[in-house]
Design a protein around this motif. Structure first.
Motif, mmCIF file in Angstrom:
data_model
loop_
_atom_site.group_PDB
_atom_site.id
_atom_site.type_symbol
_atom_site.label_atom_id
_atom_site.label_comp_id
_atom_site.label_asym_id
_atom_site.label_seq_id
_atom_site.Cartn_x
_atom_site.Cartn_y
_atom_site.Cartn_z
ATOM 1 N N PHE A 191 -15.337 4.426 9.129
ATOM 2 C CA PHE A 191 -14.874 4.720 7.775
ATOM 3 C C PHE A 191 -14.667 6.206 7.521
ATOM 4 N N ASP A 192 -14.714 7.022 8.557
ATOM 5 C CA ASP A 192 -14.514 8.455 8.375
ATOM 6 C C ASP A 192 -13.122 8.740 7.812
ATOM 7 N N GLY A 193 -13.080 9.481 6.723
ATOM 8 C CA GLY A 193 -11.806 9.959 6.195
ATOM 9 C C GLY A 193 -10.948 8.928 5.506
ATOM 10 N N VAL A 194 -11.502 7.732 5.213
ATOM 11 C CA VAL A 194 -10.708 6.713 4.520
ATOM 12 C C VAL A 194 -11.274 6.475 3.127
ATOM 13 N N SER A 195 -10.380 6.152 2.204
ATOM 14 C CA SER A 195 -10.795 5.915 0.818
ATOM 15 C C SER A 195 -10.989 4.441 0.501
ATOM 16 N N GLY A 196 -10.369 3.581 1.292
ATOM 17 C CA GLY A 196 -10.502 2.146 1.096
ATOM 18 C C GLY A 196 -10.407 1.432 2.425
ATOM 19 N N ALA A 197 -10.870 0.184 2.444
ATOM 20 C CA ALA A 197 -10.825 -0.601 3.678
ATOM 21 C C ALA A 197 -10.537 -2.051 3.348
ATOM 22 N N ILE A 198 -9.697 -2.667 4.168
ATOM 23 C CA ILE A 198 -9.447 -4.109 4.116
ATOM 24 C C ILE A 198 -10.009 -4.696 5.399
ATOM 25 N N VAL A 199 -10.991 -5.596 5.259
ATOM 26 C CA VAL A 199 -11.694 -6.122 6.427
ATOM 27 C C VAL A 199 -11.695 -7.643 6.377
ATOM 28 N N ALA A 200 -11.845 -8.247 7.555
ATOM 29 C CA ALA A 200 -11.991 -9.705 7.634
ATOM 30 C C ALA A 200 -13.478 -10.011 7.762
ATOM 31 N N GLU B 151 -6.913 3.281 -8.388
ATOM 32 C CA GLU B 151 -6.169 3.683 -9.581
ATOM 33 C C GLU B 151 -6.986 3.483 -10.853
ATOM 34 N N SER B 152 -8.328 3.361 -10.652
ATOM 35 C CA SER B 152 -9.295 3.321 -11.767
ATOM 36 C C SER B 152 -9.138 2.112 -12.666
ATOM 37 N N ARG B 153 -8.730 0.981 -12.082
ATOM 38 C CA ARG B 153 -8.722 -0.286 -12.803
ATOM 39 C C ARG B 153 -9.801 -1.192 -12.229
ATOM 40 N N GLU B 154 -10.292 -2.111 -13.056
ATOM 41 C CA GLU B 154 -11.275 -3.074 -12.571
ATOM 42 C C GLU B 154 -10.568 -4.098 -11.683
ATOM 43 N N PRO B 155 -11.056 -4.306 -10.465
ATOM 44 C CA PRO B 155 -10.404 -5.284 -9.583
ATOM 45 C C PRO B 155 -10.613 -6.713 -10.088
ATOM 46 N N LEU C 255 0.828 -1.203 0.000
ATOM 47 C CA LEU C 255 0.000 0.000 0.000
ATOM 48 C C LEU C 255 0.869 1.262 0.000
ATOM 49 N N CYS C 256 1.900 1.258 0.823
ATOM 50 C CA CYS C 256 2.791 2.422 0.888
ATOM 51 C C CYS C 256 3.504 2.644 -0.439
ATOM 52 N N ASP C 257 3.888 1.555 -1.112
ATOM 53 C CA ASP C 257 4.566 1.668 -2.408
ATOM 54 C C ASP C 257 3.686 2.352 -3.448
ATOM 55 N N HIS C 258 2.380 2.311 -3.236
ATOM 56 C CA HIS C 258 1.452 2.967 -4.166
ATOM 57 C C HIS C 258 0.976 4.310 -3.631
ATOM 58 N N GLY C 259 1.714 4.854 -2.686
ATOM 59 C CA GLY C 259 1.411 6.187 -2.191
ATOM 60 C C GLY C 259 0.208 6.270 -1.273
ATOM 61 N N LEU C 260 -0.194 5.151 -0.675
ATOM 62 C CA LEU C 260 -1.348 5.114 0.210
ATOM 63 C C LEU C 260 -0.890 5.069 1.668
ATOM 64 N N GLU C 261 -1.766 5.487 2.567
ATOM 65 C CA GLU C 261 -1.430 5.520 3.993
ATOM 66 C C GLU C 261 -2.293 4.517 4.761
ATOM 67 N N PRO C 262 -1.734 3.368 5.144
ATOM 68 C CA PRO C 262 -2.511 2.408 5.929
ATOM 69 C C PRO C 262 -2.749 2.938 7.355
ATOM 70 N N VAL C 263 -3.977 2.759 7.835
ATOM 71 C CA VAL C 263 -4.314 3.059 9.233
ATOM 72 C C VAL C 263 -4.987 1.814 9.808
ATOM 73 N N TYR C 264 -4.738 1.536 11.074
ATOM 74 C CA TYR C 264 -5.124 0.257 11.647
ATOM 75 C C TYR C 264 -6.139 0.420 12.781
ATOM 76 N N SER C 265 -7.175 -0.410 12.716
ATOM 77 C CA SER C 265 -8.154 -0.502 13.800
ATOM 78 C C SER C 265 -8.632 -1.953 13.847
ATOM 79 N N PRO C 266 -7.811 -2.858 14.381
ATOM 80 C CA PRO C 266 -8.124 -4.299 14.304
ATOM 81 C C PRO C 266 -9.429 -4.653 14.990
ATOM 82 N N ILE D 105 -5.979 -1.079 -4.362
ATOM 83 C CA ILE D 105 -5.134 -0.294 -5.261
ATOM 84 C C ILE D 105 -5.769 -0.180 -6.642
ATOM 85 N N ASP D 106 -6.268 -1.296 -7.159
ATOM 86 C CA ASP D 106 -6.856 -1.283 -8.502
ATOM 87 C C ASP D 106 -8.031 -0.323 -8.582
ATOM 88 N N VAL D 107 -8.927 -0.375 -7.594
ATOM 89 C CA VAL D 107 -10.098 0.508 -7.626
ATOM 90 C C VAL D 107 -9.663 1.965 -7.544
#
Length: 315
Positions: A47-56, A305-309, A22-33, A301-303
């Motif tokens: 989800f306040d102020g975030v553009s994407g989320a990775i969830v279990a 960067e405007s690519r279809e996931p 994520l960092c390599d693509h200029g994104l800032e990961p924030v954690y709330s397990p 990242i794909d979404v």
């Protein structure tokens, strides 16, 4: 300013491969397990102020999405996505993706492990030895017994192949049989349920009206049979299962997924000696976690960067 990516999957951490991608693509990961149900206000603001989320497996509900103005994509670090309110996400313009093909070998191995534990009564034996007893009761060989599988996606297929390798007779019900696999008998749902010594669930939720395994289907199983669920908690009527286990309608059950997780204190499944419950671990090997986390990160990242996931689950 870098776009912020929320990560709630509890096994993902700063500095790991997902964080680095994520960092390599200029994104800032924030954690709330996610470690259990969150207070209402925390859920609403997650989800306040975030553009994407990775969830279990954390529930993502309509009220959580209502004020998520900047959120563009939710990626599951796993396969199942019934914990996400998909219509609400679609209505909010949020893409939803999952990570299939990352943990099916882990799930299959875990499923067979549960079957072996049940067949050889390993949980009871190890508990007894810790209590200074020395039980010598006979278990059951898997060779020659019948493994019934509902669903033939990646985990169902991998489990079926392991069953064949162990010398089991394997029955599978699916909408997509494989006629080239002559080691497996593809047949109807009722035949699989009636014939299985070990009935293992590998199908998705949402394909059935109500629980797939209800009181009537439990009655149709052999009294000596074991139910195994590593798929979705909603597939099993837990009240009906608890009654069937108590009454001896079936011999036992092994459950890695539940309707509500962690298992509630007042669950009817508590206190039963013939049910083995694990904490949603089937897909949780180190290798599968890495694959799933990276797949979820790539979807985000794909979404953005405007690519279809690769694996969208939204219509």
């Amino acid at each position: 300013m870098a776009l912020r990516i929320l990560i709630t999957t509890d096994y993902l951490h700063p500095g790991d491969a997902v964080d680095q991608l994520l960092c390599d693509h200029g994104l800032e990961p924030v954690y709330s397990p996610f470690r259990g149900p969150r207070p209402f206000e925390e859920r609403r603001a997650l989800f306040d102020g975030v553009s994407g989320a990775i969830v279990a497996s954390e529930p993502v509900t309509a009220d959580m999405l209502a004020d998520a103005a900047s959120l563009k994509v939710i990626a599951r670090s796993g396969v199942g996505y019934d914990s996400i309110d998909l219509p609400a996400a679609v209505a909010s313009g949020v893409r939803v993706c999952n990570a299939p093909g990352t943990n099916h070998h882990s799930v299959a191995e875990f499923t067979i492990g549960l079957i072996i534990m049940a067949a050889r009564r390993l949980s009871e034996v190890t508990t007894a030895v810790r209590q200074r007893r020395w039980p010598r009761e006979a278990g059951h060989e898997l060779r020659g017994s019948t493994l019934g599988i509902i669903g033939y996606g990646p985990s169902g297929r991998a489990t079926a192949n392991l069953g064949v390798a162990l010398g089991m007779n394997v029955l599978v019900t699916t909408r997509h049989p494989d006629p080239d696999n002559t080691a497996i008998l593809f047949t109807g749902l009722d035949t699989v349920i009636r014939g299985a010594d070990y009935l293992s669930l590998h199908t998705r939720a949402g394909q059935h009206t109500g629980p797939l395994i209800d009181a009537l289907r439990l009655e149709a199983m052999k009294p000596s049979s074991i139910l195994i669920n590593t798929a979705r908690g909603s597939l099993v009527d837990e009240e009906a299962l608890a009654k069937a286990l108590h009454d001896g309608t079936i011999a036992g059950a092994a459950l890695d997924v539940l309707q509500s997780e962690p298992l509630p204190g007042d669950s009817p499944l508590r206190g039963l000696d013939n049910v083995l419950i694990t904490s949603h671990l089937a897909g949780q090997t180190a290798q599968a976690r890495t694959r799933a986390g990276l797949a979820a990160a790539q979807a985000v990242i794909d979404v953005l960067e405007s690519r279809e996931p690769a694996h969208p689950v939204d219509p």
